[in-house]
Design a protein around this motif. Sequence first.
Motif, mmCIF file in Angstrom:
data_model
loop_
_atom_site.group_PDB
_atom_site.id
_atom_site.type_symbol
_atom_site.label_atom_id
_atom_site.label_comp_id
_atom_site.label_asym_id
_atom_site.label_seq_id
_atom_site.Cartn_x
_atom_site.Cartn_y
_atom_site.Cartn_z
ATOM 1 N N ALA A 118 10.670 157.577 -22.890
ATOM 2 C CA ALA A 118 10.027 157.303 -21.602
ATOM 3 C C ALA A 118 8.572 157.749 -21.570
ATOM 4 C CB ALA A 118 10.812 157.973 -20.477
ATOM 5 N N ALA A 119 8.181 158.669 -22.426
ATOM 6 C CA ALA A 119 6.806 159.179 -22.454
ATOM 7 C C ALA A 119 5.870 158.323 -23.297
ATOM 8 C CB ALA A 119 6.797 160.614 -22.975
ATOM 9 N N ASP A 120 6.393 157.335 -23.998
ATOM 10 C CA ASP A 120 5.598 156.554 -24.942
ATOM 11 C C ASP A 120 4.928 155.346 -24.307
ATOM 12 O OD1 ASP A 120 6.361 158.241 -27.027
ATOM 13 O OD2 ASP A 120 8.061 156.976 -27.586
ATOM 14 N N ALA A 121 3.859 154.924 -24.955
ATOM 15 C CA ALA A 121 3.216 153.643 -24.654
ATOM 16 C C ALA A 121 3.389 152.760 -25.888
ATOM 17 C CB ALA A 121 1.746 153.846 -24.344
ATOM 18 N N PHE A 122 3.298 151.469 -25.686
ATOM 19 C CA PHE A 122 3.378 150.533 -26.809
ATOM 20 C C PHE A 122 2.529 149.321 -26.475
ATOM 21 C CE2 PHE A 122 6.801 149.606 -23.921
ATOM 22 C CZ PHE A 122 6.822 148.217 -23.833
ATOM 23 N N VAL A 123 2.256 148.495 -27.462
ATOM 24 C CA VAL A 123 1.443 147.299 -27.280
ATOM 25 C C VAL A 123 2.299 146.073 -27.540
ATOM 26 C CG1 VAL A 123 -0.568 146.011 -28.120
ATOM 27 C CG2 VAL A 123 -0.677 148.499 -27.896
ATOM 28 N N ALA A 124 2.253 145.133 -26.606
ATOM 29 C CA ALA A 124 2.905 143.832 -26.776
ATOM 30 C C ALA A 124 1.823 142.847 -27.210
ATOM 31 C CB ALA A 124 3.550 143.384 -25.476
ATOM 32 N N LYS A 125 2.055 142.165 -28.322
ATOM 33 C CA LYS A 125 1.073 141.228 -28.863
ATOM 34 C C LYS A 125 1.574 139.800 -28.655
ATOM 35 C CE LYS A 125 -0.480 144.527 -32.272
ATOM 36 N NZ LYS A 125 -0.800 144.794 -33.661
ATOM 37 N N ILE A 126 0.727 139.006 -28.001
ATOM 38 C CA ILE A 126 1.081 137.630 -27.658
ATOM 39 C C ILE A 126 -0.054 136.734 -28.141
ATOM 40 C CG2 ILE A 126 1.695 136.054 -25.788
ATOM 41 C CD1 ILE A 126 2.004 138.848 -24.155
ATOM 42 N N ARG A 127 0.275 135.732 -28.914
ATOM 43 C CA ARG A 127 -0.755 134.799 -29.395
ATOM 44 C C ARG A 127 -0.866 133.648 -28.402
ATOM 45 N NH1 ARG A 127 -4.091 134.602 -33.329
ATOM 46 N NH2 ARG A 127 -4.602 132.693 -34.437
ATOM 47 N N ALA A 150 -1.905 137.306 -19.653
ATOM 48 C CA ALA A 150 -0.684 137.514 -20.430
ATOM 49 C C ALA A 150 0.150 138.562 -19.699
ATOM 50 C CB ALA A 150 -1.031 137.993 -21.830
ATOM 51 N N GLN A 151 1.340 138.186 -19.270
ATOM 52 C CA GLN A 151 2.223 139.078 -18.523
ATOM 53 C C GLN A 151 3.481 139.352 -19.338
ATOM 54 O OE1 GLN A 151 2.964 137.398 -14.644
ATOM 55 N NE2 GLN A 151 0.802 137.042 -14.271
ATOM 56 N N VAL A 152 3.944 140.601 -19.294
ATOM 57 C CA VAL A 152 5.172 140.981 -19.989
ATOM 58 C C VAL A 152 6.176 141.440 -18.935
ATOM 59 C CG1 VAL A 152 6.229 142.499 -21.701
ATOM 60 C CG2 VAL A 152 3.903 141.634 -22.063
ATOM 61 N N TYR A 153 7.315 140.774 -18.904
ATOM 62 C CA TYR A 153 8.387 141.080 -17.957
ATOM 63 C C TYR A 153 9.538 141.748 -18.691
ATOM 64 C CZ TYR A 153 6.061 137.991 -14.636
ATOM 65 O OH TYR A 153 5.152 137.428 -13.780
ATOM 66 N N ALA A 157 -2.440 141.666 -18.980
ATOM 67 C CA ALA A 157 -3.850 141.751 -19.381
ATOM 68 C C ALA A 157 -4.490 140.387 -19.199
ATOM 69 C CB ALA A 157 -3.977 142.201 -20.831
ATOM 70 N N LYS A 158 -5.736 140.393 -18.733
ATOM 71 C CA LYS A 158 -6.521 139.166 -18.607
ATOM 72 C C LYS A 158 -7.350 139.026 -19.881
ATOM 73 C CE LYS A 158 -9.113 136.746 -15.094
ATOM 74 N NZ LYS A 158 -9.727 136.889 -13.766
ATOM 75 N N VAL A 159 -7.216 137.879 -20.533
ATOM 76 C CA VAL A 159 -7.772 137.704 -21.878
ATOM 77 C C VAL A 159 -8.705 136.498 -21.909
ATOM 78 C CG1 VAL A 159 -7.163 137.364 -24.304
ATOM 79 C CG2 VAL A 159 -5.594 138.581 -22.790
ATOM 80 N N PRO A 160 -9.970 136.681 -22.334
ATOM 81 C CA PRO A 160 -10.864 135.525 -22.496
ATOM 82 C C PRO A 160 -10.421 134.686 -23.697
ATOM 83 C CG PRO A 160 -11.989 137.558 -23.113
ATOM 84 C CD PRO A 160 -10.619 137.940 -22.639
ATOM 85 N N ILE A 161 -10.364 133.382 -23.487
ATOM 86 C CA ILE A 161 -9.917 132.453 -24.533
ATOM 87 C C ILE A 161 -11.031 131.429 -24.763
ATOM 88 C CG2 ILE A 161 -8.134 130.821 -25.245
ATOM 89 C CD1 ILE A 161 -6.969 133.569 -24.728
ATOM 90 N N PRO A 162 -11.504 131.277 -26.004
ATOM 91 C CA PRO A 162 -12.549 130.281 -26.293
ATOM 92 C C PRO A 162 -12.030 128.851 -26.095
ATOM 93 C CG PRO A 162 -12.255 131.801 -28.146
ATOM 94 C CD PRO A 162 -11.149 132.057 -27.173
ATOM 95 N N ALA A 163 -12.960 127.918 -25.968
ATOM 96 C CA ALA A 163 -12.601 126.510 -25.817
ATOM 97 C C ALA A 163 -11.789 126.027 -27.010
ATOM 98 C CB ALA A 163 -13.871 125.670 -25.669
ATOM 99 N N ASN A 164 -10.764 125.245 -26.726
ATOM 100 C CA ASN A 164 -9.920 124.639 -27.764
ATOM 101 C C ASN A 164 -9.529 125.630 -28.848
ATOM 102 O OD1 ASN A 164 -9.884 121.993 -26.601
ATOM 103 N ND2 ASN A 164 -12.016 121.817 -27.250
ATOM 104 N N ALA A 201 -3.501 138.458 -27.650
ATOM 105 C CA ALA A 201 -3.645 139.354 -26.511
ATOM 106 C C ALA A 201 -2.874 140.628 -26.823
ATOM 107 C CB ALA A 201 -3.088 138.702 -25.252
ATOM 108 N N ASN A 202 -3.541 141.760 -26.720
ATOM 109 C CA ASN A 202 -2.903 143.062 -26.907
ATOM 110 C C ASN A 202 -2.693 143.671 -25.531
ATOM 111 O OD1 ASN A 202 -2.851 143.226 -29.852
ATOM 112 N ND2 ASN A 202 -5.062 143.250 -29.686
#
Length: 144
Positions: free
Chosen positions: A31-40, A52-55, A75-82, A88-89
């Motif tokens: 319960a004391a830990d943090a972690f990173v969810a990575k989404i392409r 990017a939302q994690v439920y 997290a709100k992630v800037p995404i380049p065109a095309n 997203a971390n």
Amino acid sequence: MRVGVGCRFGLSYATFSFDSALQLSTGVVTAADAFVAKIRITSVGPAGKAVAQVYTSHPPTGGFVGYQYSLLCFAKVPIPANSAGVTANVRCEASDLEVYDTSSGEYIVPAGSYTLTAAQHAGELPRGPTAQLLLVDTEHYTDE
């Protein structure tokens, strides 16, 4: 999933898609830990920003009050065109898995296996890339 209370969100001229995999920096936490969810995230159209939302869905044990799905982190992630893909971390706190235990009258972070799902909004659930997270110890908090 039908959303009971929806919220509005900004529209973009780009179309964003999440890849089929959700990766976690670790699969086992306390319960004391943090972690990173990575989404392409990929996009078609002009540059924009994706959220990017994690439920999470809580393990079906114990006498606690919880929801079928709860927003854990985003997290709100800037995404380049095309874009062919931007990762997203999204930083998540395991303590945010907290629920109210009606039998003890305490807030707890219950141990168990959680299914995490990535989505752009709650209306996409239960579809979306998933990953399993194991919380090894139940943490109790007193309401003070």
